[in-house]
Design an enzyme around this catalytic site. Structure first.
Site, short mmCIF file in Angstrom:
data_model
loop_
_atom_site.label_atom_id
_atom_site.label_comp_id
_atom_site.label_asym_id
_atom_site.label_seq_id
_atom_site.Cartn_x
_atom_site.Cartn_y
_atom_site.Cartn_z
N ASP A 8 0.88 -1.17 0.00
CA ASP A 8 0.00 0.00 0.00
C ASP A 8 0.91 1.22 0.00
O ASP A 8 1.54 1.53 1.00
CB ASP A 8 -0.88 -0.03 1.26
CG ASP A 8 -1.69 1.26 1.43
OD1 ASP A 8 -1.64 2.12 0.54
OD2 ASP A 8 -2.37 1.40 2.46
N LYS A 69 2.50 11.49 -3.31
CA LYS A 69 1.47 10.77 -4.07
C LYS A 69 0.52 11.74 -4.76
O LYS A 69 -0.04 11.43 -5.81
CB LYS A 69 0.70 9.86 -3.11
CG LYS A 69 -0.26 8.90 -3.78
CD LYS A 69 -0.82 7.97 -2.72
CE LYS A 69 -1.84 7.00 -3.28
NZ LYS A 69 -2.34 6.12 -2.20
N GLU A 167 -7.44 0.64 -4.20
CA GLU A 167 -7.39 0.53 -2.74
C GLU A 167 -8.71 0.05 -2.11
O GLU A 167 -8.69 -0.89 -1.31
CB GLU A 167 -6.93 1.86 -2.13
CG GLU A 167 -5.43 2.06 -2.35
CD GLU A 167 -4.97 3.50 -2.30
OE1 GLU A 167 -5.79 4.37 -1.93
OE2 GLU A 167 -3.81 3.77 -2.66
N ASP A 189 -13.35 5.07 1.45
CA ASP A 189 -11.91 5.08 1.73
C ASP A 189 -11.38 6.52 1.71
O ASP A 189 -11.19 7.11 0.65
CB ASP A 189 -11.20 4.21 0.67
CG ASP A 189 -9.69 4.17 0.86
OD1 ASP A 189 -9.17 4.83 1.77
OD2 ASP A 189 -9.03 3.47 0.06
#
Lengths: 608, 198
Positions: A8, A69, A167, A189
Site C-alpha cells: 500500500d 502521491k 485501494e 476510503d
C-alpha cells in the site's frame, strides 16, 4: 512461482504485507512499526526514508518531501494552486511535475521509488531472500497517468509490478477473505490525500465492482491544511505574528495540527502547545471547532458517494454493509456523515491503516495461484475517449466498465498520400477534449501512401486489469501493423524510466550505506547528548577514574562521528555506553533518575 | 464480428434470466480472467486478456434489456457498433409535436434566462419526457417474446427488427432531449449518468 507481496503506497504512510497460512500479515520493521512514513529526505550524506526523514521535516523542510502521491502522474499546471502549501520547490515544466532538490530535480515516481525500495528491503530482511514481485495499490479514482506513474515507481525501485489494484477493492478482498463482508457493500476510503467510494457485489467468491467514484485530491492532508490556515490566522490575531511565510513554522504547525486532529477523534477538547522563537503558542481546540472547519471537506465526499450509487443503479437502502478504510475515517464527523448517507452503522473491524495492504497481499496470493476461489472484477473509474473534430470527445469506453475491456475504432486519412495519423486520447466525463485529462498522443505511422480516405486503420484500445491503457493499430487493407509512438502527456517516457532504473541500480548500494551511516550517526548523537546531560548532573557521583574513562570514550566517539566508517561509530557508541554504566547506576542510586528523563536514554542505559 | 450471445453459449434471444447470465459470466470469468493466467506464457496471457475483455464487453451489453436489443439489431445487420455518443439521433416523426413544445421552452429559457416559471415548466416537461422514455423501453421489452418466437419459428423478422429500430431511435432521441433539458436546468451532473448508462 516466487513470492509476491502486497504494497500500500500511501500518501502519508506505506506498508507491505504478505499471506501466511492463509491470513494476510503486515511486515513490521525491526522496531515493530508497520507504517513507513511516505517521506523522503535528501541530505548531503544521502537519502533518508521513513521515520528518519520525518524527524528532519522541521529542520530541513525544503529537502524533505512528503505527500508526493498527490503529484504522481500530474502536470505542473494541475498543481499550481497547491504550490504555496508545500515547503519544497517545484520546477515549471510542460510535462511531469519536477521537485527541486538542491541543484537537481526529482520526479514523483523517483521519490516514491525510495519508499518502495525501503519496503522491499524490509520484506527482504524479513524473508531472508531477495524479493522481486509486488502488487501495489492505488486510489480507485486514479487515472491512467497516475497508475502508470505508480508502476514506473515500482520499476525504478527494482520491483516487477504484477498488478495495480484499487485501494477500496483491495480492502474489500481483505474483508471478504475473512468473511466479514457479504452482499452489496460500499467501501468508503478516506486516506491522507485521496478519497474513493466503491460499490461492490460480493457473491460466491466473486468481488464485482459495480461503480466507483472519488477525488484524488481530498484527504486528511486537507483537514490539516485548513487547520493550519486557521491556526496561522489565530496566531496573527493573538500574537501579532505572521508565520505564513516561514516554512519551518508551518511545518511545526502542520505536525501539531495533525496530532491535535488525531487526539480529537477520542477526546472532546485538546491543548495545542508549540514553542516558536520568542513565544510559545497555546491553544485549546474543541472537536466542535475542528468539525466546523473540516465540515465542507467531509461534505465534499458525499457527492461522489451519491454518484457511485447512481451509477450502480442502487439506492442507499440496497447497500448491505458499509466498510470504512483509511486513517481519516477515524474522524467522528466522517463516520457520522457516512452513517447518515447510507442509513446504517459503518464498520471497520480491520485496522483502517492496514486493511489495504492486507488486501493487496490477498490479490498477490491470487496471482501466485495460492487462492483460487476468489475473483476480483474491477472497473475503470473514468471514461476513455478520443478527440474528434471540433475538440469534442468521442467516448470509446464508458466509466465503470469492467476491466479488462477493449474498444475498436477505425481511422482513415484526410489527405492524399498521408502516411501518418495522430490520435489524442483522453480520460474524463466532460464533452470537450480540453476539459478532460489528456493521457497521450499516439502517432500512427508507416501507412502506405493512398488516396485520402482509402486506408482503413483499425485501432484497438485495451484497458488491462491494472486499469492501464494499451493501444494497438493495424491497417486493414494491407494487414500491416501500424507502428505507434506514444507521447504521454503527463508521464515519463520509456527512455526516462529505463534511465532511472539504471541509475537506481547504480546507486542502490550507495543509498543503503548512506542511510545506515546517517542512522548510526543519529544514534551516536543521541547517546552523546544524554551522556553530556548526565555528566552535567551526576559527575560528582563517580570516581575520577570512571570520569576519565567516560570523557575518553566521549572524545573517541567524537573523533569518528563525522567520518564514513560506520562500524567505528557503532563500536565507540557501544563503548561510551559501557563507560557510563557506573555513572548511570550511581545516578539511579542517588534517585536522580529524573536526569535521564528521556525514554531513549533510559532504554540505552538499561539495556546494558 | 463476435457474437456476444455465443460468448455465453446462448441463442440470439432477447429474453434472458439476469441471474443465469450472471452465473455464466462469473463461471467464464474464472476461466479467462488474467489473474488466473499470471504464470502462463506471454501468448497465453495475451489470449486471456482479449478473451476476458470480450467477455466483459459482452456481459455489459447483454445484461441491460435495451442495449441487448440495440446489439441484436447491429448483429442482425452485420455491422460493428460501439458504445457511447454517436451522431445526434434525428427526431422520430411521432414525437415531433411533443418535442417542438419542449424545444420552445428551451429556447425561451435560453433567451430570457431561467425564472421560476420557466424552470417549473422545463421541470415538468422533463418529467413527461422521462415517463415517455420509460414507456418506450417497456414497449421494446414487451415485444422481446415475439422476437424469441420468430428466431426459432416462422414470422416476419424484418418487420419486427424495423419496428425495434424505430423505437430505439425514438428512445435515443428522448434521451438527448432530456439531457438538454437537464443541462438547461443546471443539473449537468445527471447528464453524465444518463448518457452513459443504459
Amino acid at each position: 512461482m516466487s513470492r509476491i507481496v502486497g504494497i500500500d503506497l500511501g500518501t502519508t504512510n506505506s506498508l507491505v504485507a504478505y499471506i501466511e497460512g492463509g491470513v494476510p500479515k503486515v511486515i513490521r520493521d525491526v522496531e515493530g512499526r508497520a507504517l513507513l512514513p511516505s517521506i523522503v529526505g535528501y541530505t548531503p550524506d544521502g537519502i533518508l526514508v521513513g521515520e528518519p526523514a520525518r524527524r528532519q521535516l522541521v529542520r530541513n523542510p525544503a529537502r524533505t518531501i512528503y505527500s508526493v502521491k498527490r503529484f504522481m502522474g500530474r502536470g505542473y499546471d494541475d498543481i499550481k494552486d497547491e504550490l504555496c502549501h508545500c515547503p519544497f520547490e517545484f520546477l515549471a515544466s510542460a510535462d511531469v511535475v519536477r521537485i527541486k532538490v538542491g541543484d537537481s530535480a526529482v520526479t514523483p515516481p523517483e521519490v516514491s521509488a525510495h519508499v518502495l525500495r525501503a519496503l522491499k528491503q524490509r520484506a527482504e530482511a524479513f524473508f531472508g531472500e531477495p524479493l522481486e514481485q509486488a502488487v501495489i495499490t492505488v486510489p480507485a479514482y486514479f487515472n491512467d497517468s497516475q497508475r502508470q506513474a505508480t508502476k514506473d515507481a515500482g520499476r525504478i525501485a527494482g520491483l516487477d509490478v504484477l498488478r495495480i489494484v484499487n485501494e477500496p477493492t483491495a480492502a474489500s478482498l481483505a474483508y471478504g477473505l475473512q468473511k466479514l463482508a457479504q452482499g452489496t457493500i460500499a467501501v468508503y476510503d478516506l486516506g491522507g490525500g485521496t478519497f474513493d467510494i466503491s460499490i461492490l457485489s460480493v457473491k460466491d467468491g466473486v468481488f464485482e465492482v459495480l461503480a466507483t467514484n472519488g477525488n484524488t485530491h481530498l484527504g486528511g492532508d486537507d483537514f490539516d491544511r485548513v487547520l493550519v490556515e486557521w491556526l496561522l490566522a489565530d496566531i496573527r490575531e493573538t500574537h501579532g505574528v505572521d508565520l505564513s511565510q516561514d516554512p519551518e513554522a508551518r511545518q511545526e504547525l502542520r505536525l501539531g495540527a495533525e496530532a491535535a486532529k488525531c487526539r480529537l477523534s477520542f477526546e472532546d477538547r485538546t491543548l495545542l502547545t508549540i514553542p516558536f522563537e520568542g513565544f510559545t503558542y497555546h491553544r485549546e481546540l474543541t472537536r466542535a471547532e475542528v468539525e466546523k472547519l473540516i465540515g465542507p471537506l467531509v461534505e465534499a465526499t458525499l457527492g461522489p458517494c451519491r454518484m457511485a450509487l447512481k451509477d450502480a443503479g442502487l439506492t442507499p437502502d440496497r447497500i448491505d454493509e458499509v466498510v470504512l478504510v483509511g486513517g481519516s475515517t477515524r474522524v467522528p464527523l466522517v463516520r457520522r456523515r457516512v452513517q447518515e448517507l447510507f442509513g446504517k452503522v459503518p464498520h471497520s473491524q480491520l485496522n483502517p491503516d492496514e486493511v489495504v495492504a492486507m488486501g493487496a497481499a490477498v490479490q498477490a496470493q491470487i496471482l501466485a495461484g495460492g487462492i483460487t476461489d476468489m475473483l476480483l472484477l474491477d472497473v475503470t473509474p473514468l471514461s476513455l475517449g478520443i478527440e474528434t473534430l471540433g475538440g469534442v470527445v468521442s467516448v470509446l469506453i464508458a466509466r465503470n466498465t469492467t476491466i479488462p475491456t477493449m474498444a475498436k475504432e477505425f481511422f482513415t486519412t484526410s489527405v492524399d498520400g498521408q502516411t501518418a495519423v495522430d490520435l489524442h486520447v483522453l480520460q474524463g466525463e466532460r464533452e470537450l477534449a480540453r476539459d478532460n485529462r489528456s493521457l497521450a498522443r499516439f502517432d500512427l505511422s508507416g501507412i502506405d501512401p493512398m488516396p485520402a480516405g482509402m486506408p482503413k486503420i483499425k485501432v484497438t484500445f485495451l484497458i488491462d486489469a491494472n486499469g492501464i491503457l494499451q493501444v494497438h493499430a493495424r491497417e486493414i487493407r494491407t494487414g500491416k501493423e501500424a507502428s505507434i509512438e506514444v507521447r504521454p502527456t503527463y508521464g515519463l517516457t520509456e527512455d526516462e524510466v529505463a534511465r532511472m532504473v539504471e541509475e537506481s541500480f547504480a546507486h542502490a548500494e550507495e543509498d543503503v550505506n548512506a542511510r545506515l551511516l546517517i542512522e548510526t550517526r543519529t544514534e551516536a548523537d543521541t547517546v552523546m547528548t544524554h551522556v553530556d546531560r548526565a555528566l552535567a548532573q551526576g559527575a560528582r557521583l563517580v570516581s575520577p577514574g570512571d570520569l576519565g574513562q567516560i570523557q575518553q570514550a566521549l572524545q573517541a566517539l567524537r573523533e569518528v562521528r563525522d567520518g564514513r566508517d560506520r562500524d567505528a561509530i557503532r563500536e565507540r557508541t557501544i563503548e561510551l555506553n559501557k563507560a557510563t554504566e557506573r555513572l548511570a547506576e550511581a545516578m539511579m542510586d542517588a534517585a536522580l533518575k529524573g536526569a535521564l528523563a528521556s525514554r531513549r536514554a533510559d532504554q540505552i542505559l538499561e539495556s546494558k | 464480428m463476435n457474437d456476444y450471445f455465443a460468448v455465453f453459449g446462448l441463442p440470439r434471444k432477447l429474453q434472458l434470466d439476469p441471474e443465469e447470465l450472471r452465473r455464466r459470466f462469473y463461471e467464464l470469468s474464472r476461466v479467462h480472467h488474467p489473474d488466473f493466467h499470471q504464470g502462463a506464457s506471454e501468448e497465453d496471457q495475451a489470449e486471456a486478456l482479449s478473451a476476458s475483455a470480450l467477455l466483459n464487453r459482452a456481459y455489459r451489453v447483454l445484461r441491460d434489456p435495451v442495449s441487448r436489443v440495440e446489439y441484436l439489431i447491429a448483429l442482425e445487420d452485420g455491422r460493428e457498433t460501439r458504445e457511447g455518443a454517436d451522431a445526434r439521433p434525428r427526431a422520430p416523426v411521432d414525437l415531433l409535436e411533443e418535442i417542438m413544445e419542449v424545444q420552445e421552452a428551451l429556447q425561451e429559457a435560453k433567451a430570457g434566462g431561467l425564472d421560476e416559471v420557466s424552470r417549473q415548466r422545463l421541470s415538468e416537461e422533463r418529467q413527461r419526457l422521462m415517463a415517455r422514455q420509460l414507456a418506450e423501453e417497456e414497449a421494446i421489452a414487451a415485444r422481446a417474446a415475439e422476437w424469441d418466437a420468430v428466431v426459432v419459428g416462422p414470422g416476419d423478422r424484418t418487420a419486427l427488427l424495423e419496428w425495434f429500430k424505430q423505437r430505439l431511435a425514438a428512445r435515443a432521441y428522448l434521451r438527448t432531449v432530456i439531457d438538454d433539458v437537464s443541462d438547461a436546468l443546471g443539473q449537468g451532473e445527471e447528464r453524465h449518468v444518463s448518457h452513459r448508462r443504459h
